[in-house]
Design an enzyme around this catalytic site. Structure first.
Site, mmCIF file in Angstrom:
data_model
loop_
_atom_site.group_PDB
_atom_site.id
_atom_site.type_symbol
_atom_site.label_atom_id
_atom_site.label_comp_id
_atom_site.label_asym_id
_atom_site.label_seq_id
_atom_site.Cartn_x
_atom_site.Cartn_y
_atom_site.Cartn_z
ATOM 1 N N HIS A 91 22.468 6.540 15.044
ATOM 2 C CA HIS A 91 22.322 6.484 16.654
ATOM 3 C C HIS A 91 22.048 4.780 16.968
ATOM 4 C CE1 HIS A 91 22.110 10.660 18.162
ATOM 5 N NE2 HIS A 91 21.912 10.853 16.720
ATOM 6 N N ASP A 136 21.253 -2.822 20.486
ATOM 7 C CA ASP A 136 21.101 -1.347 20.907
ATOM 8 C C ASP A 136 22.276 -0.592 20.082
ATOM 9 O OD1 ASP A 136 19.875 0.848 21.697
ATOM 10 O OD2 ASP A 136 19.341 -0.230 23.826
HETATM 11 P P1 ADQ Z 1 16.759 5.034 22.491
HETATM 12 O O1 ADQ Z 1 16.288 3.501 21.620
HETATM 13 O O2 ADQ Z 1 15.441 5.693 22.661
HETATM 14 O O3 ADQ Z 1 17.703 5.573 21.692
HETATM 15 P P2 ADQ Z 1 18.291 5.004 24.818
HETATM 16 O O4 ADQ Z 1 19.681 5.041 24.363
HETATM 17 O O5 ADQ Z 1 18.283 4.236 26.020
HETATM 18 O O6 ADQ Z 1 17.443 4.467 23.741
HETATM 19 O O7 ADQ Z 1 17.923 6.682 25.226
HETATM 20 C C1 ADQ Z 1 16.494 6.576 25.912
HETATM 21 C C2 ADQ Z 1 16.457 7.907 26.556
HETATM 22 O O8 ADQ Z 1 15.237 8.162 26.986
HETATM 23 C C3 ADQ Z 1 17.317 8.004 27.823
HETATM 24 O O9 ADQ Z 1 17.776 9.210 28.230
HETATM 25 C C4 ADQ Z 1 16.272 7.436 29.029
HETATM 26 O O10 ADQ Z 1 16.535 8.079 30.331
HETATM 27 C C5 ADQ Z 1 15.083 8.260 28.329
HETATM 28 N N1 ADQ Z 1 13.803 7.384 28.743
HETATM 29 C C6 ADQ Z 1 13.823 6.022 28.498
HETATM 30 N N2 ADQ Z 1 12.596 5.674 29.084
HETATM 31 C C7 ADQ Z 1 11.871 6.546 29.723
HETATM 32 C C8 ADQ Z 1 10.831 7.082 30.453
HETATM 33 N N3 ADQ Z 1 10.052 6.188 30.678
HETATM 34 N N4 ADQ Z 1 10.587 8.356 30.890
HETATM 35 C C9 ADQ Z 1 11.563 9.279 30.843
HETATM 36 N N5 ADQ Z 1 12.810 8.973 29.895
HETATM 37 C C10 ADQ Z 1 12.982 7.879 29.572
HETATM 38 C C11 ADQ Z 1 18.454 5.830 20.404
HETATM 39 C C12 ADQ Z 1 19.030 4.358 20.214
HETATM 40 C C13 ADQ Z 1 20.336 4.213 21.192
HETATM 41 C C14 ADQ Z 1 21.165 5.295 21.692
HETATM 42 C C15 ADQ Z 1 20.338 6.726 21.368
HETATM 43 C C16 ADQ Z 1 21.284 7.944 21.566
HETATM 44 O O11 ADQ Z 1 18.176 3.262 20.012
HETATM 45 O O12 ADQ Z 1 20.872 2.881 20.908
HETATM 46 O O13 ADQ Z 1 21.929 5.155 22.717
HETATM 47 O O14 ADQ Z 1 19.531 6.687 20.567
HETATM 48 O O15 ADQ Z 1 22.101 7.879 20.549
#
Ligand code: ADQ
Length: 508
Positions: free
Chosen positions: A196, A404
């Protein structure tokens, strides 16, 4: 297999690293193991990840957890992972809960292994290394030993659950050696791996003392999936330089007698589901939106775990620069940053929190007026049912990680917009999402001036251009959603011919 009589207390969900583990499993003590019948054609799906999504309550979870859970229910199978408690015994009792045709199988870890495998090797070595942050890598041999031990233990505990025609899908950097350990335990099923997070170029990867073992272990998978072409190219470059693997075509490699597929499978979101959530704003969110409308205020929004890879201090500085360059925007623009705590036991995360709080305090102290707070900073998790309408009510989605894997927030922001009057996505070139989301305004997240200029461009973009960009982005996000991602990966895994010896040998 023994059942626990009472579930251990899970670590807070905020300590769960990836979107995959977005919901903490709370195992049901009354659950019991039954034999599952798999589909003869496709076999069962066995998902393995550090943490297990709660198959019972996926309502508030991210698209990924929901999507995978749905697939699991349709295909029949297992989701296996750590139970999340910090105080168990590694190799201790396995807990099984049946949810419909699927089973959640969770296992405990000792405090020593939570520190060594999870906080240590996974999050103090691999996470910074794979995000190109060699300065933050805290390498200790004991971390690697714990990482290996946990992977071996997981494999030993998973093996008795497996059937010959299962498809095994392993997720993320915590579990790179799992296929190797499963093979040692006699498993000959097709095993796929999806990373991921980014996969770094060889020059960075070799800074890890264990790079050769890690890559060798990766090659025990039949399919290795990455978020982007750039990540796949990085592994291929490493193989070309340092491995006897022979490239057969664009995606297939010969490794000994086996064939391994290396490809990109960019992850998507449940775009329709997220868009639907925007229509259900609760009273609090509606009042906030109306207040801003009355005051003629526009909002820039950021939503991220408080992680040093997300580039949050740089974003605050860019907003500050915007205000310095365009004082006419004072009182007419606010920046809402939601950044809940994550992995606070890892040292580097304490530093980023302190830096962010100092910046928010300094900027607000200088600019705020009794009726305007320029930056609203929320240091806790916000319900997705609130996040979706908050994104819709924001004129700029500010998504500028320093690095990311993909970044789901970029896709959620697009899905949340009103197509008739959409906001503008400002996106880091170094997010995997930038490889697909060409109509976003792409920025270098280290370049504060460029980000400030781009924020201004976004805030002043004519409606016709906003609609044109959004239409293309939305079309992409809808078509390449979470389901399409899973189907593509599982199709590749089903078609894999990599594992030489089948059927399965009985594990000893
Ligand atoms: P993350 O590093 O956690 O994921 P991201 O892809 O942005 O980053 O996913 C975060 C998820 O958590 C999103 O669905 C977002 O809406 C939710 N989220 C974030 N902050 C929040 C909050 N304050 N309250 C509620 N929900 C919140 C890892 C990798 C990424 C990759 C994903 C999926 O680092 O690059 O995109 O996995 O593969």
């Amino acid at each position: 297999m023994t059942q626990l009589s009472s579930p251990p207390s899970p670590v807070p969900p905020s300590d769960i690293p990836s979107a995959l583990a977005g919901t903490a499993a709370t195992p049901d003590a009354s659950a019991h193991l039954e034999e599952t019948g798999g589909d003869a054609e496709t076999g069962r799906l066995v998902i393995v990840s550090n943490r297990v999504a709660n198959l019972r309550s996926t309502g508030q979870a991210g698209g990924l957890a929901v999507g995978l859970a749905e697939t699991l229910k349709e295909r029949d199978g297992i989701w296996f992972g750590w139970n999340g408690a910090p105080d168990g015994v590694t190799g201790g009792e396995v807990q099984v809960e049946r949810v419909g045709p699927a089973e959640q199988v969770t296992v405990p870890l000792s405090p020593k292994d939570v520190a060594g495998y999870y906080l240590g090797y996974a999050n103090s070595v691999l996470w910074p290394l794979f995000h190109y942050r060699l300065d933050l890598v805290d390498y200790r041999p004991a971390f690697y030993e714990s990482y290996q031990r946990v992977n071996e233990t997981f494999a030993r505990q998973l093996a008795p659950f497996l059937k010959d025609d299962d498809l095994i899908w392993v997720h993320d950097y915590h579990l790179i050696p799992l296929a190797r350990c499963l093979r040692k335990a006699g498993c000959r099923q097709r095993i796929g791996f999806f990373l991921h997070i980014p996969f770094p170029p060889p020059d960075i990867l070799v800074a890890s003392p264990n790079h050769a073992e890690l890559v060798e272990a990766l090659l025990d998978y039949d399919v290795i999936g990455f978020q982007t072409q750039a990540d796949a190219v990085n592994l291929k470059a490493y193989l070309a330089e340092r491995s006897p693997a022979v490239q057969l075509d664009d995606t297939r490699f010969r490794v000994g007698t086996r064939t391994v597929t290396i490809d990109r499978f960019p992850i998507g979101i449940d775009a329709k589901g997220f868009a639907a959530m925007t229509r259900e704003a609760d009273d609090e969110v509606q009042i906030d939106l109306m207040r801003r409308q009355v005051l003629g205020r526009r909002q820039i929004i950021g939503v991220d775990r408080l992680d040093y890879s997300k580039g949050l201090p740089e974003r605050l500085k860019a907003f500050d620069r915007l205000m310095a360059q365009h004082p006419e925007l004072e009182k007419s623009v606010t920046y809402l940053q939601v950044a809940p705590p994550t992995r606070e036991k890892v040292g580097a995360y304490g530093d980023i929190r302190a830096e962010l709080e100092a910046l928010v305090g300094a900027i607000n102290g200088r600019l705020a007026d009794f009726n305007w707070t320029p930056i609203r900073y929320i240091h806790r998790s916000v319900d997705r049912a609130k996040l979706a309408p908050l994104m819709r009510g924001s004129q700029v989605g500010f998504v500028t990680p320093l690095r990311d894997g993909m970044n789901l927030v970029a896709k959620e922001y697009v899905a949340a917009q009103d197509p008739a009057d959409p906001g503008v996505l400002v996106l880091s070139r170094f997010a995997g999402a930038a490889e697909e989301m060409h109509e976003a305004l792409l920025v270098n997240p280290y370049d504060i001036d460029e980000m400030a200029r781009t924020l201004y461009q976004a805030l002043t973009m004519p409606l016709a251009e906003r609609r044109r960009r959004h239409e293309a982005l939305l079309d992409h996000v809808m078509r390449h959603d979470a389901r399409a991602w899973q189907e593509a990966f599982l199709a590749a895994l089903s078609g894999a011919t990599g594992s030489a010896a089948r059927p399965q040998q009985a594990p000893s």
